[in-house]
Design a protein around this motif. Sequence first.
Motif, PDB file in Angstrom:
ATOM      1  N   GLN A   6     -17.915 -15.067  18.610  1.00 30.86           N
ATOM      2  CA  GLN A   6     -17.272 -15.431  17.792  1.00 30.86           C
ATOM      3  C   GLN A   6     -17.808 -16.432  16.220  1.00 30.86           C
ATOM      4  O   GLN A   6     -19.557 -17.003  17.079  1.00 30.86           O
ATOM      5  CB  GLN A   6     -16.349 -16.095  18.392  1.00 30.86           C
ATOM      6  CG  GLN A   6     -17.237 -17.649  19.264  1.00 30.86           C
ATOM      7  CD  GLN A   6     -16.230 -18.489  19.738  1.00 30.86           C
ATOM      8  OE1 GLN A   6     -15.579 -18.012  20.701  1.00 30.86           O
ATOM      9  NE2 GLN A   6     -15.473 -19.650  19.297  1.00 30.86           N
TER      10      GLN A   6
ATOM     11  N   ASN B 153     -16.422 -20.816  12.940  1.00 33.34           N
ATOM     12  CA  ASN B 153     -14.539 -20.425  12.876  1.00 33.34           C
ATOM     13  C   ASN B 153     -13.535 -20.162  12.141  1.00 33.34           C
ATOM     14  O   ASN B 153     -12.670 -20.503  11.418  1.00 33.34           O
ATOM     15  CB  ASN B 153     -13.789 -22.294  13.462  1.00 33.34           C
ATOM     16  CG  ASN B 153     -14.110 -22.272  14.823  1.00 33.34           C
ATOM     17  OD1 ASN B 153     -13.970 -21.366  15.854  1.00 33.34           O
ATOM     18  ND2 ASN B 153     -14.335 -23.715  15.062  1.00 33.34           N
TER      19      ASN B 153
ATOM     20  N   LYS C 158     -11.216 -12.753  14.728  1.00 32.83           N
ATOM     21  CA  LYS C 158     -10.687 -12.791  16.505  1.00 32.83           C
ATOM     22  C   LYS C 158     -12.808 -11.949  16.801  1.00 32.83           C
ATOM     23  O   LYS C 158     -13.545 -11.371  16.340  1.00 32.83           O
ATOM     24  CB  LYS C 158      -9.846 -12.290  16.882  1.00 32.83           C
ATOM     25  CG  LYS C 158      -8.984 -12.755  15.826  1.00 32.83           C
ATOM     26  CD  LYS C 158      -8.320 -13.135  17.061  1.00 32.83           C
ATOM     27  CE  LYS C 158      -7.389 -13.857  16.193  1.00 32.83           C
ATOM     28  NZ  LYS C 158      -6.967 -15.303  16.493  1.00 32.83           N
TER      29      LYS C 158
ATOM     30  N   ASN D 103     -18.921 -16.069  22.825  1.00 31.66           N
ATOM     31  CA  ASN D 103     -17.535 -16.526  23.335  1.00 31.66           C
ATOM     32  C   ASN D 103     -17.215 -16.690  24.628  1.00 31.66           C
ATOM     33  O   ASN D 103     -16.722 -15.959  25.617  1.00 31.66           O
ATOM     34  CB  ASN D 103     -16.775 -15.189  22.977  1.00 31.66           C
ATOM     35  CG  ASN D 103     -15.454 -15.199  22.712  1.00 31.66           C
ATOM     36  OD1 ASN D 103     -14.573 -14.507  24.249  1.00 31.66           O
ATOM     37  ND2 ASN D 103     -14.848 -16.162  22.223  1.00 31.66           N
TER      38      ASN D 103
ATOM     39  N   TYR E 273     -13.044 -25.350  19.838  1.00 32.86           N
ATOM     40  CA  TYR E 273     -13.831 -23.785  18.790  1.00 32.86           C
ATOM     41  C   TYR E 273     -13.528 -23.086  19.824  1.00 32.86           C
ATOM     42  O   TYR E 273     -14.051 -21.904  18.706  1.00 32.86           O
ATOM     43  CB  TYR E 273     -14.470 -24.327  18.293  1.00 32.86           C
ATOM     44  CG  TYR E 273     -14.777 -25.911  17.519  1.00 32.86           C
ATOM     45  CD1 TYR E 273     -14.183 -25.846  16.432  1.00 32.86           C
ATOM     46  CD2 TYR E 273     -15.371 -27.042  17.828  1.00 32.86           C
ATOM     47  CE1 TYR E 273     -13.409 -27.213  15.951  1.00 32.86           C
ATOM     48  CE2 TYR E 273     -14.835 -28.252  16.756  1.00 32.86           C
ATOM     49  CZ  TYR E 273     -14.132 -28.532  15.623  1.00 32.86           C
ATOM     50  OH  TYR E 273     -14.213 -29.403  15.424  1.00 32.86           O
ATOM     51  N   TRP E 274     -13.539 -22.654  20.965  1.00 36.54           N
ATOM     52  CA  TRP E 274     -13.754 -22.035  21.496  1.00 36.54           C
ATOM     53  C   TRP E 274     -12.573 -20.893  21.227  1.00 36.54           C
ATOM     54  O   TRP E 274     -11.059 -21.570  21.170  1.00 36.54           O
ATOM     55  CB  TRP E 274     -13.291 -21.991  23.549  1.00 36.54           C
ATOM     56  CG  TRP E 274     -13.282 -20.366  23.948  1.00 36.54           C
ATOM     57  CD1 TRP E 274     -14.124 -19.532  23.995  1.00 36.54           C
ATOM     58  CD2 TRP E 274     -12.372 -20.062  24.649  1.00 36.54           C
ATOM     59  NE1 TRP E 274     -14.590 -18.705  24.625  1.00 36.54           N
ATOM     60  CE2 TRP E 274     -13.457 -18.935  25.387  1.00 36.54           C
ATOM     61  CE3 TRP E 274     -11.190 -20.863  25.321  1.00 36.54           C
ATOM     62  CZ2 TRP E 274     -12.590 -18.081  26.617  1.00 36.54           C
ATOM     63  CZ3 TRP E 274     -10.616 -20.083  27.004  1.00 36.54           C
ATOM     64  CH2 TRP E 274     -11.544 -19.439  26.904  1.00 36.54           C
ATOM     65  N   GLU E 275     -12.814 -19.426  20.871  1.00 33.81           N
ATOM     66  CA  GLU E 275     -11.902 -18.609  20.544  1.00 33.81           C
ATOM     67  C   GLU E 275     -11.034 -17.693  21.271  1.00 33.81           C
ATOM     68  O   GLU E 275     -12.082 -17.055  22.225  1.00 33.81           O
ATOM     69  CB  GLU E 275     -12.393 -17.291  19.655  1.00 33.81           C
ATOM     70  CG  GLU E 275     -11.660 -17.082  17.971  1.00 33.81           C
ATOM     71  CD  GLU E 275     -10.213 -16.221  18.939  1.00 33.81           C
ATOM     72  OE1 GLU E 275     -10.284 -15.664  19.721  1.00 33.81           O
ATOM     73  OE2 GLU E 275      -9.355 -16.213  17.801  1.00 33.81           O
ATOM     74  N   SER E 276      -9.758 -18.512  22.342  1.00 31.85           N
ATOM     75  CA  SER E 276      -9.898 -17.969  23.255  1.00 31.85           C
ATOM     76  C   SER E 276      -8.671 -16.610  23.000  1.00 31.85           C
ATOM     77  O   SER E 276      -8.075 -16.067  24.093  1.00 31.85           O
ATOM     78  CB  SER E 276      -8.552 -18.432  23.547  1.00 31.85           C
ATOM     79  OG  SER E 276      -7.749 -18.937  22.898  1.00 31.85           O
ATOM     80  N   SER E 277      -8.492 -15.369  22.423  1.00 35.74           N
ATOM     81  CA  SER E 277      -8.247 -15.114  21.767  1.00 35.74           C
ATOM     82  C   SER E 277      -8.503 -13.704  22.788  1.00 35.74           C
ATOM     83  O   SER E 277      -7.150 -13.283  23.770  1.00 35.74           O
ATOM     84  CB  SER E 277      -7.818 -13.844  20.201  1.00 35.74           C
ATOM     85  OG  SER E 277      -8.843 -13.496  20.233  1.00 35.74           O
TER      86      SER E 277
END
Length: 186
Positions: free
Chosen positions: A48, A52, A56, A92, A100-104
């Motif tokens: 990721q 940010n 994605k 990720n 700031y973890w992109e959890s998608s």
Amino acid sequence: AGFSILREWGLSKKSFFVFTSNVDGQFQSAGFQEANIYECHGSINFLQCLANCGRKVWPFPSNFTFNLDEKTLRATEPLPHCYACGSIARPNILMFSDLYWESSRADKQNERFKNWVHHNQDETLIVVEIGAGVAVPTVRMTCENLVQNWNNDVRFIRINPRDIDSQEGIDVLKMGALDGLTLLNN
């Protein structure tokens, strides 16, 4: 060998799902289908954007090799970068106090897990919890909550060499994962 045992068990059942806090992708490497896995803390096999920028999650390039400065034990250029903005990319993975973890990706896995639970509520449930500790109790709490809220018969087996304190109704094997799985498989 333990992953092979688990995979055989899963394939022999009407349906199964893997809920794991492991981030190493070993279930996928062992042949488990992505559709049957929820990696609640993310995966080192995906990146990721560190800035940010809104891009994605994307797969870690299989041909990427890190260069390591042996004196400082730090990676040196080239580092992975975001394809959208050029910022450095990070694994990720959900870190402690990580805002700031992109959890998608994990969110999609969680939706599949919730759907699996919903569609299987009236089936007999067998939970095999392996190595779930109490310091980061995500897996332990999820397994216990799942069992408490299940509509039908449940069998809960906890395999752990240390953290064995358990509520009533949980069968405990105080041993390592492979030893416990081998014992159950025989």
